[in-house]
Write an enzyme that holds these catalytic residues in place. Structure first.
Site, PDB file in Angstrom:
ATOM      1  CB  SER A 101       4.559 -27.748  37.008  1.00  0.00           C
ATOM      2  OG  SER A 101       4.924 -26.464  36.584  1.00  0.00           O
ATOM      3  NE  ARG A 138      11.168 -35.168  37.013  1.00  0.00           N
ATOM      4  CZ  ARG A 138      11.269 -33.870  37.353  1.00  0.00           C
ATOM      5  NH1 ARG A 138      11.583 -32.956  36.450  1.00  0.00           N
ATOM      6  NH2 ARG A 138      11.070 -33.497  38.593  1.00  0.00           N
ATOM      7  CG  HIS A 163       7.089 -31.033  34.518  1.00  0.00           C
ATOM      8  ND1 HIS A 163       8.456 -30.905  34.363  1.00  0.00           N
ATOM      9  CD2 HIS A 163       6.672 -29.871  35.059  1.00  0.00           C
ATOM     10  CE1 HIS A 163       8.826 -29.708  34.798  1.00  0.00           C
ATOM     11  NE2 HIS A 163       7.770 -29.062  35.230  1.00  0.00           N
TER      12      HIS A 163
END
Lengths: 209, 209
Positions: free
Chosen positions: A13, A36, A39
């Site tokens: 990812s 993040r 994500h």
């Protein structure tokens, strides 16, 4: 579809995110946080709306390694934070939103529970990181408490989401003089607040790959 | 800035959302869900990516009023669901992700805890709504369990977020023959899963304004 092994999914990812970010310049210090959050949301708007005060990453990592506690404004953010990582230096995470005294005071004062939660946190009288993913009133109260010298947060993660007082409350924090990580504009959320905390924790304590 | 009273904030937020949606046609049955997801994310992409199977709202509301249980794939989604509303007809919410037996089996099978959680839920052998906000592997396992007649969910809320197997897992659910609410594409999240559940709960049990 190619099914990835559990341990590969996050790695893959982040590779995709890095690839799609492409040539956009991202400060190396803040990149792990921005990635993040993307994500967590699949929303590349966060490439542009996340704002960082000067030297905030160093300040945050140093505090985490000294066992700083974290206060959130939702049980969701609280449950998203990696408590095991936070505990490595003795840090704990708190959320006062469901406390009876908080509910009672909020009703008495016609205030929000988030606002009263911040007053309760100020009484802890210790270094704190605030991770605010929902309530602009929490940020507005923090700004008030800072101005009256009742609190001096190590860091405010100011990422409430929404349409009423949200944009303005974030701007207040960015002018408060306190170290901040803010998602400018309407976007944010408890998931974003937890993702930012976890990104900092993983920078402080790199995980095995 | 004009500070709204706590009880006005949500109302005013929904007014702004309705105003900004403007002329875009939104089916009256699904509008409360779409708007609550936008309220939770400040992301108007959900106007376009939320997909609903035929008659899914009626099916969901009927099940909720009969006390259907809900299974989530994250503690965050679990903590975002309004348990008091769910409990009105005796419904409970579960998340098995932190269970020891789930962790052990996932390791043994080199599978994800989300996938094993779905197997555990299948053993409940009762009507269930699944609210999946994180793990595509949960949806892939549900599709498998449906195909082998081991489970027949009342509804799958399929809104995992991310970059690996996410898009494909949602398409699987939309072809599974089971009633669904899916956020097509990469976007979604635990917050979105909880928002959809809560929107359904508030449709089933209108709150006082």
């Amino acid at each position: 579809m190619k099914l990835y092994r559990p341990d590969e999914i996050e790695k893959r990812s982040f590779e995709i995110i890095t690839q799609e970010i492409g040539d956009i310049e991202l400060d190396a210090k803040v990149a792990p946080i921005v990635k993040r959050v993307i994500h967590t949301t699949a929303d590349f708007d966060y490439l542009h709306n996340l704002c960082f005060s000067e030297n905030v990453i160093n300040i945050a990592l140093e505090a985490i390694k000294k066992g700083v506690d974290i206060v959130t404004d939702t049980k969701m953010a609280l449950s998203g934070i990696n408590k095991a990582a936070l505990a490595k230096a003795g840090g704990k995470a708190y959320c006062y939103m469901a406390d009876e005294d908080v509910a009672r005071k909020a009703k008495e004062q016609n205030s929000t529970r988030a606002s009263v939660s911040m007053e309760k946190a100020a009484e802890l009288d210790k270094p704190l990181i605030f991770a605010i993913g929902n309530a602009p009133t929490a940020l507005i109260k923090l700004d008030e408490l800072i101005k009256s010298n009742k609190i001096k947060p190590v860091l405010i993660i100011g990422v409430p989401v929404g349409f009423v007082n949200v944009v303005e409350s974030k701007e207040l924090i960015m002018k408060s003089g306190v170290p901040y990580i803010v998602a400018r504009g309407r976007k944010g959320g408890s998931n974003v607040a937890a993702a930012i905390v976890n990104a900092l924790l993983y920078m402080a304590y790199p995980r095995e790959s």
